[in-house]
Scaffold this active site. Structure first.
Site, PDB file in Angstrom:
ATOM      1  CG  HIS A 229      -1.905  -1.150   1.172  1.00 41.83           C
ATOM      2  ND1 HIS A 229      -2.897  -1.221   0.217  1.00 41.83           N
ATOM      3  CD2 HIS A 229      -2.036  -2.258   1.931  1.00 41.83           C
ATOM      4  CE1 HIS A 229      -3.609  -2.323   0.396  1.00 41.83           C
ATOM      5  NE2 HIS A 229      -3.099  -2.979   1.423  1.00 41.83           N
ATOM      6  CD  GLU A 259      -3.459  -6.684   1.476  1.00 36.01           C
ATOM      7  OE1 GLU A 259      -3.766  -5.535   1.858  1.00 36.01           O
ATOM      8  OE2 GLU A 259      -3.529  -7.691   2.204  1.00 36.01           O
TER       9      GLU A 259
HETATM   10  O1  G3I Z   1     -19.970  -5.344   6.631  1.00 39.10           O
HETATM   11  C1  G3I Z   1     -20.192  -4.127   7.339  1.00 39.10           C
HETATM   12  C2  G3I Z   1     -21.585  -3.648   7.155  1.00 39.10           C
HETATM   13  O2  G3I Z   1     -22.463  -4.585   7.734  1.00 39.10           O
HETATM   14  C3  G3I Z   1     -21.722  -2.269   7.795  1.00 39.10           C
HETATM   15  O3  G3I Z   1     -22.991  -1.765   7.544  1.00 39.10           O
HETATM   16  C4  G3I Z   1     -20.694  -1.310   7.229  1.00 39.10           C
HETATM   17  C5  G3I Z   1     -20.740   0.066   7.891  1.00 39.10           C
HETATM   18  O4  G3I Z   1     -19.481   0.669   7.960  1.00 39.10           O
HETATM   19  O5  G3I Z   1     -19.413  -1.846   7.449  1.00 39.10           O
HETATM   20  C6  G3I Z   1     -19.226  -3.095   6.815  1.00 39.10           C
HETATM   21  O6  G3I Z   1     -17.949  -3.552   7.089  1.00 39.10           O
HETATM   22  C7  G3I Z   1     -16.874  -2.893   6.427  1.00 39.10           C
HETATM   23  C8  G3I Z   1     -16.109  -3.953   5.640  1.00 39.10           C
HETATM   24  O7  G3I Z   1     -14.949  -3.373   5.056  1.00 39.10           O
HETATM   25  C9  G3I Z   1     -16.946  -4.599   4.538  1.00 39.10           C
HETATM   26  O8  G3I Z   1     -17.342  -3.634   3.625  1.00 39.10           O
HETATM   27  C10 G3I Z   1     -15.979  -2.255   7.449  1.00 39.10           C
HETATM   28  O9  G3I Z   1     -16.659  -1.183   8.081  1.00 39.10           O
HETATM   29  C11 G3I Z   1     -14.705  -1.748   6.817  1.00 39.10           C
HETATM   30  O10 G3I Z   1     -13.802  -1.328   7.823  1.00 39.10           O
HETATM   31  C12 G3I Z   1     -14.054  -2.870   6.025  1.00 39.10           C
HETATM   32  O11 G3I Z   1     -12.888  -2.352   5.428  1.00 39.10           O
HETATM   33  C13 G3I Z   1     -11.990  -3.324   4.904  1.00 39.10           C
HETATM   34  C14 G3I Z   1     -10.686  -3.277   5.677  1.00 39.10           C
HETATM   35  O12 G3I Z   1      -9.770  -4.202   5.103  1.00 39.10           O
HETATM   36  C15 G3I Z   1     -10.876  -3.630   7.144  1.00 39.10           C
HETATM   37  O13 G3I Z   1      -9.694  -3.438   7.830  1.00 39.10           O
HETATM   38  C16 G3I Z   1     -11.725  -2.987   3.449  1.00 39.10           C
HETATM   39  O14 G3I Z   1     -12.935  -3.167   2.703  1.00 39.10           O
HETATM   40  C17 G3I Z   1     -10.632  -3.884   2.885  1.00 39.10           C
HETATM   41  O15 G3I Z   1     -10.244  -3.437   1.608  1.00 39.10           O
HETATM   42  C18 G3I Z   1      -9.416  -3.836   3.799  1.00 39.10           C
HETATM   43  O16 G3I Z   1      -8.449  -4.730   3.291  1.00 39.10           O
HETATM   44  C19 G3I Z   1      -7.219  -4.794   4.027  1.00 39.10           C
HETATM   45  C20 G3I Z   1      -6.655  -6.193   3.876  1.00 39.10           C
HETATM   46  O17 G3I Z   1      -7.616  -7.158   4.205  1.00 39.10           O
HETATM   47  C21 G3I Z   1      -5.402  -6.371   4.726  1.00 39.10           C
HETATM   48  N1  G3I Z   1      -4.405  -5.342   4.429  1.00 39.10           N
HETATM   49  C22 G3I Z   1      -4.903  -3.982   4.444  1.00 39.10           C
HETATM   50  C23 G3I Z   1      -6.115  -3.817   3.539  1.00 39.10           C
HETATM   51  C24 G3I Z   1      -6.560  -2.381   3.467  1.00 39.10           C
HETATM   52  O18 G3I Z   1      -6.953  -1.919   4.721  1.00 39.10           O
END
Ligand code: G3I
Length: 395
Positions: A229, A259
């Site tokens: 990243h 990633e």
């Molecule tokens: O599923 C819930 C939903 O029910 C709710 O209504 C909504 C409200 O905010 O949140 C939803 O969950 C979100 C989830 O993604 C699914 O969309 C979380 O808030 C959100 O924090 C989460 O973010 C993900 C993040 O990891 C979590 O740390 C990102 O999409 C995803 O791209 C990101 O990926 C990570 C890798 O797995 C590991 N390395 C870093 C990378 C980037 O952060």
């Protein structure tokens, strides 16, 4: 433009259509894949999904959130595979590998785990049960598993704060997780995956110590995932990434950018610098034999985890940005026209170039392609699947 379409029409009429794309060029450069992270959200957007399904650009998928602990085991002992299965099915239908992400991470752990106040032994059994179920469910379908994700602090010490695993079990959860994953799928490549380890520094050294620690416990570890990243203009030189990858390779593991995205402010983007920075990473991977491939964390700025950063090779209108061409060119020159047009692994016949010397290639290995002279028969139960004229693989 008119001339280009006329030329393409003439080539198509003559049966000479160029198979080209990010994945085609990565394989021509000797890599296993160029891939992308994908989500069911992207799959529900038909125009975006058409790009994702093009195996000339992508030969590998990683689920964005669909394989994480909270998604797969939302309550104790209840597993929900529907969304992740959809992604795996699309990968298989298009001849793509899966990097499966992830088994043990401090984020996206359901509250029944984080608030359960389990003791050491119970939490170990919960972790092992999760790994056995999930890795067992996808046995034979994951090229690699990110077994443990982001277990380190920035200074290279083991993360305890904010990690139910680190604070309850201590660092021993790491080799225990690797051993459990190996038991459930002995053929999957087992990775440690982390960010800010892409260049030499305290955290990269910590990741190397983690790999040594897993081996000292007698558990298998096969790969290190550099998340990548990054920020436009702060990427530095290819040689910094090359020497860092070589330090990991010296420990006997393969490496991959898992990633990759390169942020530039949407309010004042510098897409030319971003393109240069993408080319730097591709060039570094190309120079290191142990670097098996590159995965971008999504492909379009329409669907990215970092807002206002336009970090990906397609823009939010699904148009290719300068980064796309830079990646293409950094892998190497365009392949010559071919008389076959293939967007998926469809045939089990390897093209010419195979050695056919009676030896057997293992699961995932190359088994054919122009210029290839190794084994062309795959160990049972795998078959040699044509991917493009330069690469067939035991799948
Ligand atoms: O599923 C819930 C939903 O029910 C709710 O209504 C909504 C409200 O905010 O949140 C939803 O969950 C979100 C989830 O993604 C699914 O969309 C979380 O808030 C959100 O924090 C989460 O973010 C993900 C993040 O990891 C979590 O740390 C990102 O999409 C995803 O791209 C990101 O990926 C990570 C890798 O797995 C590991 N390395 C870093 C990378 C980037 O952060």
């Amino acid at each position: 433009m008119a001339l280009k379409s006329l030329l393409l029409t003439s080539l198509a009429t003559a049966g000479l259509v160029v198979a080209d794309g990010l994945n085609v060029r990565a394989k021509a450069a000797g890599k296993k894949y160029f891939g992308t992270e994908i989500s069911t959200t992207v799959m529900n957007d038909a125009n975006a999904n058409n790009i994702a399904k093009n195996s000339q650009d992508f030969g590998q998928y990683t689920c964005e959130n669909e394989m994480k602990f909270d998604a797969l085991e939302p309550s104790r002992g209840t597993f929900n595979y529907a969304n992740a299965d959809r992604i795996v099915a699309q990968a298989q239908a298009n001849g793509m590998l899966m990097r499966c992400h992830n088994l043990v991470w401090h984020n996206q752990v359901p509250s029944w785990v984080t608030n359960g106040h389990f003791d050491n032994a119970t939490l170990i059994s919960i972790m092992k049960n999760h790994i056995a179920n999930v890795v067992g469910h996808y046995k034979g379908k994951c090229y690699a598993w990110d077994v443990v994700n982001e277990a380190l602090n920035e200074d290279g010490t083991y993360r305890t704060s904010g990690s139910v695993w680190g604070s309850t079990i201590g660092p021993a959860y790491i080799p225990i997780a690797f051993a459990a994953a190996a038991e459930a799928d002995p053929d999957a490549k087992l990775y440690y995956n982390d960010y800010n380890c892409d260049r030499a520094g305290a955290k990269a050294t910590g990741a190397q110590n983690l790999i040594k620690m897993v081996k000292q416990y007698g558990a298998p570890i096969h790969g290190f995932g550099m998340q990548g990243h990054l920020t436009t203009g702060q990427v530095g030189s290819a040689s910094q990434y090359v020497s860092n990858m070589q330090a990991f390779a010296a420990l006997g593991v393969e490496v991959a950018f898992t990633e990759l995205d390169i942020a530039t402010p949407s309010s004042n983007p510098n897409f030319q610098q971003q393109a240069t920075d993408y080319a730097t990473i591709v060039s570094a991977c190309k120079q290191v034999d142990a670097c098996v491939g590159i995965t971008t964390w999504g492909f379009t700025d329409k669907y990215t985890w970092i807002s206002n950063s336009d970090p990906l090779p397609w823009d939010s209108n699904l148009q290719k940005k300068p980064a796309y061409t830079a990646i293409l060119n950094a892998w190497g020159s365009s392949p010559p026209p071919s008389t076959t047009t293939t967007t998926a692994a469809t045939t089990t016949t390897p093209p010419s170039g195979g050695g056919g010397n009676g030896c057997t290639a293992p699961h995932w290995a190359q088994c054919g392609g122009i210029g290839y002279s190794g084994c062309t028969t795959c160990e049972a139960p795998y078959t040699c699947k044509y991917s493009n004229d330069w690469y067939s693989q035991c799948l």
